[in-house]
Design an enzyme around this catalytic site. Structure first.
Site, PDB file in Angstrom:
ATOM      1  N   TYR A 104      -3.789  -8.055 -44.788  1.00  6.00           N
ATOM      2  CA  TYR A 104      -2.701  -7.124 -44.501  1.00  6.00           C
ATOM      3  C   TYR A 104      -1.893  -7.547 -43.282  1.00  6.00           C
ATOM      4  CZ  TYR A 104      -4.180  -4.547 -40.251  1.00  6.00           C
ATOM      5  OH  TYR A 104      -4.474  -4.190 -38.959  1.00  6.00           O
ATOM      6  N   ARG A 105      -2.363  -8.566 -42.583  1.00  3.80           N
ATOM      7  CA  ARG A 105      -1.769  -8.921 -41.294  1.00  3.80           C
ATOM      8  C   ARG A 105      -2.451 -10.209 -40.876  1.00  3.80           C
ATOM      9  NH1 ARG A 105      -2.629  -4.454 -36.513  1.00  3.80           N
ATOM     10  NH2 ARG A 105      -1.262  -5.296 -34.907  1.00  3.80           N
ATOM     11  N   TYR A 108      -3.705 -11.595 -33.275  1.00  3.90           N
ATOM     12  CA  TYR A 108      -2.697 -11.967 -34.257  1.00  3.90           C
ATOM     13  C   TYR A 108      -1.583 -12.821 -33.630  1.00  3.90           C
ATOM     14  CZ  TYR A 108      -5.080  -8.353 -36.958  1.00  3.90           C
ATOM     15  OH  TYR A 108      -6.027  -7.600 -37.623  1.00  3.90           O
TER      16      TYR A 108
END
Lengths: 524, 136
Positions: free
Chosen positions: A469-470, A92
């Site tokens: 969600y991310r 991420y």
């Protein structure tokens, strides 16, 4: 890598800024050398050029007082800071800033475990405490409390929670298990949320909601403040722990598995964050692609079949665990077993049934008991120089949705020449579908293909009503743009909050698509 | 693989910059000279290096099953040299470079989590290998 400057700051100003930061934290905790000190502040798993995320500097305060003074310096120069804690949010973005030139605010040195409360079952930690740190500490003091960790055990207790991460025990929904928070606002004000706002509070880490609006969520996946402490509830060691694995023969079994699972989850017969894992994830932590296939493009079904046979895994593999006194576990198991036995070909395994050298089983077994490890990183050993970014849409717990999402990703993945490697982390009423998009980090063409595929997946998922969600720093704006109901009313509200609590726009500009007024494009 | 060959191999992957080959790692506030001909490290430094190794490295590089770093290095050097503690050909500059820059699936370690003094101790410890299991 060439040195860069923060946006809008000239070289002379930057030198003065660095000098001021050095006065606050000491020369040894301000890093500006692009050759030696800053490479590790970029993302090892980028699919875009590293120059886009090259920080100008990093600063590592040791405590809240130093942090407040760092913020004062940043406000003075209007210098953008990018907050990281343990800095291990790989897939991420890791510790890399959203844009080149930001100064990374590295909170790793703030790594105290402030309290372990055995009676009530919680700990209070600072941002730099990793799961491994907390686990080792609990072991050292003889605690009977469990950690609930992310799969990479070097991740942080606090930052994983603020990123909405999940673990694998019954305490796996980390946001739910957080109670009490300390935040330093952009103006330096220290705020205790919830019950902690009461001086001498006896319940700061026992009751989440306090008096008045509950604001803790505003500081997760956000850039509204710097979270410097959280309370996190810890599960008492249960009288018994019995992890299990159920394998399923057919790719199409995903539908039935999910339908069987839903009532078990909502009735809490499967209490942990359970996992429905596609075969390649389990294979990749044990074998490599070249062990089985040296051709181009996705591995053929015949190869997948051979791997399943060799490794004694299914097309889908379900991991759960029983917790509690043995009679309770025995009774629960009867219900779980009978439910899944309705799916033809289901095979059931406990610890004694799996090979001792089954690395996949061994690390899943540890995760279910909150024992930090790094085995899952071996997924990247599937290919040489493997790196990954994760595409993570949320799905309802229904067979139709699981199958639709799986096919949506698998087909585009295959078309782009990558192997589908994914799993569903199943909560009470949702599933995090994690697609681990693995690529060679030294192959520019492959990285470009991965980046293109990821963008296509964002759009296709949104068109089907699925949101992530991310996400990786490179896709924050794109995904924020998909949450655009009612003329992007939610994002507009976020921006109003941002402008109110951080008028100088110094905290993590662009985090989750939230930009300060001075850096917004196309919106007032 | 000999260290020289390994360095050459990594150059091909554009992993190693000229700074390392030139013998000076880093610049600015925390610059220090690389020490290919360094004197043997003291017991205290080696002890600190071992502590750093245990704290940061073993979770990926321990001997046995389920350690991604050990698995990755096993592909490169063979299983008998897969665990870092079994290596007899590590040199401080190489260790420092890999720790700060990463390699393959391993990301680099930041100055904020592992300072240069700790890194030097780690480099000294690993360069004094192999470290047989059960022995200091």
């Amino acid at each position: 890598m060439e040195a860069v400057l923060p946006p809008g700051i000239k070289r002379e100003q930057f030198a003065a800024l660095v000098a001021d930061l050095q006065k606050v934290v000491g020369r040894e905790h301000v890093f500006t050398d692009a050759q030696w000190e800053l490479p590790a502040y970029n993302d090892a798993y980028l699919t875009t050029p590293a120059e886009l995320h090259q920080p100008s500097a990093a600063v590592a305060p040791a405590n809240v007082e130093e942090l407040q003074r760092v913020l004062e310096v940043a406000r003075h120069y209007k210098a953008p800071l990018w907050t990281v804690s343990t800095g291990k949010n790989f897939a991420y973005g890791g510790p890399a800033p959203r844009k080149a030139g930001y100064i990374v605010l590295d909170l790793k040195r703030m790594n105290r475990i402030l309290e372990v409360n055995e009676k009530h079952g919680y700990a209070v930690v600072e941002p730099g405490v990793s799961y491994l740190d907390l686990y080792r500490h609990l072991q050292k003091i003889g605690s009977k409390l469990w950690v609930d960790c992310a799969a990479p055990g070097w991740g942080g207790v606090l930052p994983n929670m603020t990123e909405h991460g999940v673990g694998y025990t019954p305490y796996g929904d980390h946001v739910t298990m957080q109670c009490g928070m300390q935040v330093v606002m952009a103006d330096g004000t220290i705020v205790n949320t919830g019950m902690g706002a009461l001086p001498g509070s006896q319940t700061s880490h026992l009751y989440k909601y306090g008096f008045g609006p509950s604001v803790d969520g505003l500081f997760t996946q956000s850039n509204f403040g710097v979270v410097t402490q959280i309370g996190i509830w810890l599960m008492p060691e249960p009288p018994g722990y019995r992890p299990y694995m159920i394998t399923f023969e057919k790719e199409s079994d995903l539908h039935a598995i999910t339908e069987v699972l839903r009532p078990l989850k909502v009735n809490m017969l499967v209490p942990a964050v359970a996992m429905t894992v596609e075969m390649l994830w389990e294979a990749a932590v044990q074998v490599t692609r070249r062990d089985y296939y040296t051709g181009k493009g996705p591995i053929p079904d015949s190869v997948r079949k051979k791997m399943r046979s060799d490794l004694k895994i299914g097309a889908w593999n379900f991991y759960g665990a029983l917790y509690g006194p043995p009679p309770m576990m025995d009774n629960t198991w009867e219900v779980v077993r009978d439910a899944f036995a309705s799916i033809p070909g289901a095979k059931f395994y406990f610890d004694e049934d799996r090979p001792a050298d089954d690395a996949a089983w061994q690390y899943r077994k540890k995760l279910g008991a909150g024992i930090p490890n790094m085995t899952e990183y071996s997924v990247m050993n599937w290919i040489p120089n493997g790196a990954h970014i994760d595409f993570s849409p949320i799905s309802p717990v229904t067979g139709d949705d699981a199958t639709k999402q799986y096919e949506l990703i698998r087909d585009r993945c295959n078309k782009a020449g990558f192997d589908y490697c994914g799993e569903f982390a199943v909560g009470w009423r949702d599933m995090h579908h994690i697609f681990c998009l693995t690529f060679d980090r030294y192959d520019a063409k492959q990285k470009a293909r991965a980046n293109k595929l990821f963008g296509e997946l964002v759009d296709a998922a949104a068109a089907a009503g699925y949101g992530e969600y991310r996400t990786h720093i490179d896709f924050m704006d794109r995904i924020a743009g998909t949450y655009n109901w009612n003329d992007s009313a939610l994002l507009r509200m976020h921006e109003k909050v941002k402008d109110a609590v951080d008028p100088s726009g110094i905290l993590s500009p662009g985090k989750m698509g939230i930009w300060p007024k001075s850096m917004r494009k196309g919106r007032a | 693989m000999k260290v020289a060959l390994l360095l050459k191999s990594m150059m091909k992957q554009r992993l190693l910059g000229a700074v390392l080959i030139g013998g000076i790692v880093g610049a600015g506030n925390t610059a220090y000279a690389a020490d290919a001909a360094a004197v043997p490290a003291s017991p205290a430094i080696l002890a600190q290096g071992e502590a750093v190794y245990q704290h940061y490295c073993t979770i990926c590089h321990e001997r046995g099953l389920g350690y991604p770093g050990t698995e990755a290095l096993g592909f490169l050097y063979g299983k008998d040299k897969a665990a870092l503690a079994d290596r007899d050909n590590l040199v401080p500059d190489f260790v420092r470079y890999i720790v700060r820059n990463g390699r393959g699936l391993m990301p680099g370690f930041r100055m904020g989590e592992l300072n240069n003094q700790e890194l030097d101790a780690l480099a000294a410890y690993l360069s004094a290998g192999p470290h047989p299991a059960g022995k200091k």
